[in-house]
Every structure is written in structure tokens, then in C-alpha cells.
Enzyme design. Structure first.
Site, PDB file in Angstrom:
ATOM      1  N   THR A 189       2.127-119.981  14.674  1.00  0.00           N
ATOM      2  CA  THR A 189       1.425-121.307  15.111  1.00  0.00           C
ATOM      3  C   THR A 189       2.316-121.316  16.724  1.00  0.00           C
ATOM      4  O   THR A 189       3.377-120.768  16.835  1.00  0.00           O
ATOM      5  CB  THR A 189       1.952-122.405  14.207  1.00  0.00           C
ATOM      6  OG1 THR A 189       3.288-122.505  14.101  1.00  0.00           O
ATOM      7  CG2 THR A 189       1.100-122.318  13.038  1.00  0.00           C
ATOM      8  N   GLY A 190       1.800-122.128  17.469  1.00  0.00           N
ATOM      9  CA  GLY A 190       2.261-122.245  18.774  1.00  0.00           C
ATOM     10  C   GLY A 190       1.334-121.803  19.823  1.00  0.00           C
ATOM     11  O   GLY A 190       0.401-121.185  19.718  1.00  0.00           O
ATOM     12  N   THR A 233      -7.219-122.668  12.968  1.00  0.00           N
ATOM     13  CA  THR A 233      -6.995-123.778  13.800  1.00  0.00           C
ATOM     14  C   THR A 233      -8.119-124.316  14.579  1.00  0.00           C
ATOM     15  O   THR A 233      -9.344-123.885  14.687  1.00  0.00           O
ATOM     16  CB  THR A 233      -5.981-123.173  15.179  1.00  0.00           C
ATOM     17  OG1 THR A 233      -5.403-124.086  15.828  1.00  0.00           O
ATOM     18  CG2 THR A 233      -6.673-122.139  15.757  1.00  0.00           C
ATOM     19  N   THR A 270      -1.753-125.301  14.041  1.00  0.00           N
ATOM     20  CA  THR A 270      -2.348-124.519  13.329  1.00  0.00           C
ATOM     21  C   THR A 270      -1.935-124.407  12.142  1.00  0.00           C
ATOM     22  O   THR A 270      -0.810-124.591  11.696  1.00  0.00           O
ATOM     23  CB  THR A 270      -2.059-123.048  14.045  1.00  0.00           C
ATOM     24  OG1 THR A 270      -2.733-123.034  15.348  1.00  0.00           O
ATOM     25  CG2 THR A 270      -2.631-121.830  13.342  1.00  0.00           C
ATOM     26  N   SER A 328      -5.158-130.654  13.703  1.00  0.00           N
ATOM     27  CA  SER A 328      -5.019-129.290  14.205  1.00  0.00           C
ATOM     28  C   SER A 328      -5.887-128.269  13.571  1.00  0.00           C
ATOM     29  O   SER A 328      -5.798-127.009  14.311  1.00  0.00           O
ATOM     30  CB  SER A 328      -3.563-128.874  13.852  1.00  0.00           C
ATOM     31  OG  SER A 328      -3.303-128.489  12.388  1.00  0.00           O
ATOM     32  N   ARG A 345     -12.320-120.813  25.155  1.00  0.00           N
ATOM     33  CA  ARG A 345     -11.104-120.378  25.136  1.00  0.00           C
ATOM     34  C   ARG A 345     -10.815-119.898  23.760  1.00  0.00           C
ATOM     35  O   ARG A 345     -10.729-120.815  22.590  1.00  0.00           O
ATOM     36  CB  ARG A 345     -10.197-121.138  25.711  1.00  0.00           C
ATOM     37  CG  ARG A 345      -8.355-120.818  25.395  1.00  0.00           C
ATOM     38  CD  ARG A 345      -7.991-121.323  24.197  1.00  0.00           C
ATOM     39  NE  ARG A 345      -6.540-120.890  24.122  1.00  0.00           N
ATOM     40  CZ  ARG A 345      -5.838-121.294  23.060  1.00  0.00           C
ATOM     41  NH1 ARG A 345      -6.207-121.571  22.115  1.00  0.00           N
ATOM     42  NH2 ARG A 345      -4.506-121.070  23.000  1.00  0.00           N
ATOM     43  N   VAL A 346     -10.350-118.800  23.251  1.00  0.00           N
ATOM     44  CA  VAL A 346      -9.662-118.638  21.974  1.00  0.00           C
ATOM     45  C   VAL A 346      -8.328-118.093  22.058  1.00  0.00           C
ATOM     46  O   VAL A 346      -7.933-117.438  22.974  1.00  0.00           O
ATOM     47  CB  VAL A 346     -10.565-117.572  20.830  1.00  0.00           C
ATOM     48  CG1 VAL A 346     -12.052-117.994  20.647  1.00  0.00           C
ATOM     49  CG2 VAL A 346     -10.741-116.258  21.752  1.00  0.00           C
ATOM     50  N   GLY A 347      -7.545-118.598  20.987  1.00  0.00           N
ATOM     51  CA  GLY A 347      -6.104-118.415  21.001  1.00  0.00           C
ATOM     52  C   GLY A 347      -5.801-117.131  20.367  1.00  0.00           C
ATOM     53  O   GLY A 347      -6.557-116.123  20.072  1.00  0.00           O
ATOM     54  N   ASP A 348      -4.666-117.112  19.702  1.00  0.00           N
ATOM     55  CA  ASP A 348      -4.073-116.049  18.968  1.00  0.00           C
ATOM     56  C   ASP A 348      -4.666-116.146  17.617  1.00  0.00           C
ATOM     57  O   ASP A 348      -4.731-115.089  16.877  1.00  0.00           O
ATOM     58  CB  ASP A 348      -2.446-116.118  18.926  1.00  0.00           C
ATOM     59  CG  ASP A 348      -1.950-117.272  18.423  1.00  0.00           C
ATOM     60  OD1 ASP A 348      -2.736-118.421  18.450  1.00  0.00           O
ATOM     61  OD2 ASP A 348      -1.021-117.293  17.720  1.00  0.00           O
ATOM     62  N   GLY A 361      -0.529-119.641  21.903  1.00  0.00           N
ATOM     63  CA  GLY A 361      -1.223-118.440  21.363  1.00  0.00           C
ATOM     64  C   GLY A 361      -1.138-117.422  22.441  1.00  0.00           C
ATOM     65  O   GLY A 361      -1.021-116.096  22.180  1.00  0.00           O
TER      66      GLY A 361
HETATM   67  N1  ASP Z   1      -1.822-121.015  18.297  1.00  0.00           N
HETATM   68  C1  ASP Z   1      -2.769-121.866  18.709  1.00  0.00           C
HETATM   69  C2  ASP Z   1      -3.588-121.350  19.660  1.00  0.00           C
HETATM   70  O1  ASP Z   1      -3.217-121.094  20.580  1.00  0.00           O
HETATM   71  C3  ASP Z   1      -2.414-123.456  18.691  1.00  0.00           C
HETATM   72  C4  ASP Z   1      -1.192-123.917  18.132  1.00  0.00           C
HETATM   73  O2  ASP Z   1      -0.909-123.148  17.086  1.00  0.00           O
HETATM   74  O3  ASP Z   1      -0.834-124.899  18.117  1.00  0.00           O
HETATM   75  O4  ASP Z   1      -4.772-121.524  19.532  1.00  0.00           O
END
Ligand code: ASP
Length: 353
Positions: free
Chosen positions: A250-251, A217, A199, A88, A227-230, A253
């Protein structure tokens, strides 16, 4: 442009001294009445996601030895970034749809009120360290892509292949099974095409009540390149206000970005909420912002998201949308100054088994 003197001042000091030298004191109540004003009476605490028992232990031991909270947090998450078994984050993290590992990370140093972040960073195993260098050595907050890599290389980081045998096999299996009409022959897929995510967010407070937070992450597996997440977004993936506390996520984003979840969680604590309640309140806001395509017919979410928080006194908590993952109860890792343990997160929904 900030006077470079403040940068030198930062580099020469740690902890509370940094904030005192670089910034004028924050007036109590100037931001709507910080809920917590304890100095010197905090219980040192490190809280993180479930893959982080070793990182919380490392971070806590370091702050107890007098190491700055941000340095301690980064040293903690680096354990997982360098672990090829953790798919991760960092080395061994799952790649994008082209088979390229792109890493995101961000951090906030509470005492100096500085932030740093990197997005879509390739070839560097420890993006959390690079985010910390952006914080310490530049007048910027976020560097992305090739620029972030060149920045890291200028500090002596080595460019390396971040794919492991296991992550490459996962990616090849995904690519082969992507769609019925592609040009690849299907290969057996025992995971049922589950899209892995993961993450690390780690928040730490020391005995003086100084805080820092870091999130790192490899992001959503098989993501669209770029792509970038949160995680690298200050205020979404993590946030710290040294008067109040730190929080992160986490999760999914995209759902977090829509509510600036880490910032919102800290704001809930500012209004007096306990960390666990603050996390759950942010998740309620997430649900308010969730479009129908992301909901089951009964209104429950098709995704999961978790928040972790610690306040200036060392009280901590976590909340998730769901009570459990596919593998068991939703947990988080914490070190409360006495011992490291896993705790069950609070939640909004029970997952149908
Ligand atoms: N939060 C992360 C993202 O969206 C992914 C994750 O935590 O599973 O990039």
C-alpha cells in the site's frame, strides 16, 4: 492458449490439488533454491494493511474451515470494499478528478499459479471478486475500464453509484480548493488539502502451506481519469509464489511499480530473508530508484510506501518507509491462527513530528 480442460480442473478443485492437476511439479531449486519447502506444517496466517482487522479475521476463519486461500482472501477484503466508511476501497472509495470512482484490484492463487486483475473499473463495488473471475474464467490476466465492467455485468454484478455522501463532499471540497485561479469559490478545508490514499493488501497461508494474495483500492484520490497504480499490477501490488510466500503493498503506487515490489519481496524471501527483512530490502531498492523531485533536501522521501509479507511457513512481517502516519504509528493487521492483532511495522525513516 491454455487447454480449457485445465480451467475445468481448476473449478472442480481447491487447494493443493489444483496445482498438482494443472501444472507439472516445480523442481525444487529450479528457481535458485526456494527457501521454504514445508508442506502440512505451516501456521495459518493472514496479514494485511491497518484497515483490515475484520478482513484478516474473516480470511483466517475461512481457511481454517477448509476454504481455498484465494476465496478466503477475497471474502476478507470484500468486507472493506462493501463498507461505505472505508474511503480507500470499493463502495465509498474516493473518486478521480472528474468525480468518478475507478477501482483497481488483483490477485494470485498460489496453488494453481494463476493471476487476475482489473483496472479503472467503474460501478462495481467489489473489484477483488471481478479480478478473481478474470483469474478463474479467462485465459487473460488483466481487464480494464469498460471491458472490465461489461465482464463483471455478464456475471450478474449490478452497476451501482459508488459515491457516498461523504466521498462526494470530500471530492467537492477538493475541487473547490484545487487552485487559486479556477472557477470555483473556495470552501473551508479543515484537512489542509491532504491527498488521501489507501488500499488493502491481504496475504494468506493455510495449514498446508498454500498461499494467495489480493490487493484492492480506489487508488490515489482525485487521480487523472484512467490512472491505475500498483494495485492491479501483478508483481507490484501483490504477488504469490506458492513455493515461497506472498507479499503486497500500500502507498505510493508509482514508486512501487518501478521496483516490481511485491515480486521483489517474494524473491528476497526466496533467498532466505525473513518477511520483515524482505520488505525493508525492497524499500531500500525503492529509495535507490527515487528521483530527487520526490526527496526532501535531507534525502528522505516525500511519500510513504509499505509492504506486507508472509512466507510458506506462516512467518510474517511488514515494513514501511516511515515509522508513523499522520495519525499515529504505522501498523498492520495480522491473524496468526490464535488471534487478530495490530502490529507495528518495521521502517527505514522516522517521521519528523
Ligand atoms: N497504492 C495505491 C495506488 O497507488 C494507493 C495507496 O495505497 O494509497 O493506487
Amino acid at each position: 492458449m491454455i487447454d480449457p480442460v485445465s480451467r475445468r480442473a481448476f473449478l472442480g478443485m481447491t487447494g493443493a490439488a489444483v496445482g498438482a492437476a494443472v501444472l507439472p511439479p516445480v523442481k525444487q531449486g529450479s528457481l535458485g533454491g526456494p527457501a521454504i519447502h514445508l508442506r502440512g506444517v505451516a501456521r495459518p496466517t493472514a496479514i494485511s494493511s491497518a484497515n483490515s482487522l475484520a478482513p484478516v479475521t474473516q480470511a483466517l476463519e475461512l481457511v481454517q474451515a477448509g476454504v481455498d486461500t484465494l476465496d478466503a482472501a477475497v471474502e476478507g477484503v470484500k468486507i472493506q470494499e462493501l463498507d461505505p466508511e472505508d474511503t480507500s476501497v470499493g463502495y465509498g472509495g474516493l473518486p478521480n478528478e472528474h468525480g468518478v470512482v475507478q477501482l483497481d484490484a488483483s490477485c494470485v492463487h498460489g496453488p494453481s499459479r494463476r493471476a487476475g486483475a482489473v483496472g479503472a473499473l467503474e460501478g462495481i463495488k467489489t473489484p477483488s471478486e471481478v479480478a478473481k473471475l478474470v483469474l478463474k474464467y479467462t485465459d487473460h490476466i488483466m481487464l480494464v475500464g469498460e471491458g472490465a465492467k461489461q465482464f463483471a455485468l455478464s456475471y450478474g454484478f449490478k452497476e451501482e453509484d459508488l459515491m457516498t455522501q461523504a466521498s462526494r463532499e470530500d471530492w467537492l471540497r477538493w475541487r473547490a480548493n484545487r487552485g487559486p485561479k479556477d472557477d470555483w469559490l473556495d470552501v473551508p478545508d479543515d484537512e489542509n488539502m491532504v491527498r488521501p490514499t489507501g488500499t488493502i493488501n491481504l496475504n494468506v497461508v493455510n495449514a498446508a502451506g498454500d498461499l494467495s494474495s489480493v490487493t484492492t483500492t480506489s487508488g490515489l484520490a482525485w487521480k487523472i481519469p484512467g490512472r491505475v497504480g500498483d494495485s492491479p499490477i501483478i508483481g507490484a501490488g501483490q504477488y504469490t509464489d506458492n513455493d515461497i510466500g506472498g507479499a503486497g503493498s500500500t502507498g505510493r503506487g508509482e514508486s512501487n511499480i518501478m521496483v516490481c515490489g511485491a515480486f521483489l519481496t517474494v524473491e528476497h524471501m526466496r533467498r532466505g530473508m525473513a518477511p520483515t527483512d524482505a520488505c525493508l530490502e525492497t524499500l531500500r531498492r525503492v529509495m535507490q530508484m527515487t528521483p530527487p523531485r520526490l526527496l526532501h533536501p535531507d534525502g528522505t522521501p516525500r511519500f510513504d510506501l509499505s509492504f506486507y509479507a508472509v512466507n510458506k511457513a506462516g512467518e510474517f512481517g511488514a515494513g514501511s518507509l516511515y515509522d508513523r502516519t499522520r495519525w499515529g504509528p504505522r501498523r498492520y493487521a495480522v491473524h496468526d491462527g490464535r488471534e487478530a492483532s495490530f502490529q507495528d511495522a518495521a521502517y527505514l525513516y522516522e517521521r519528523a513530528v
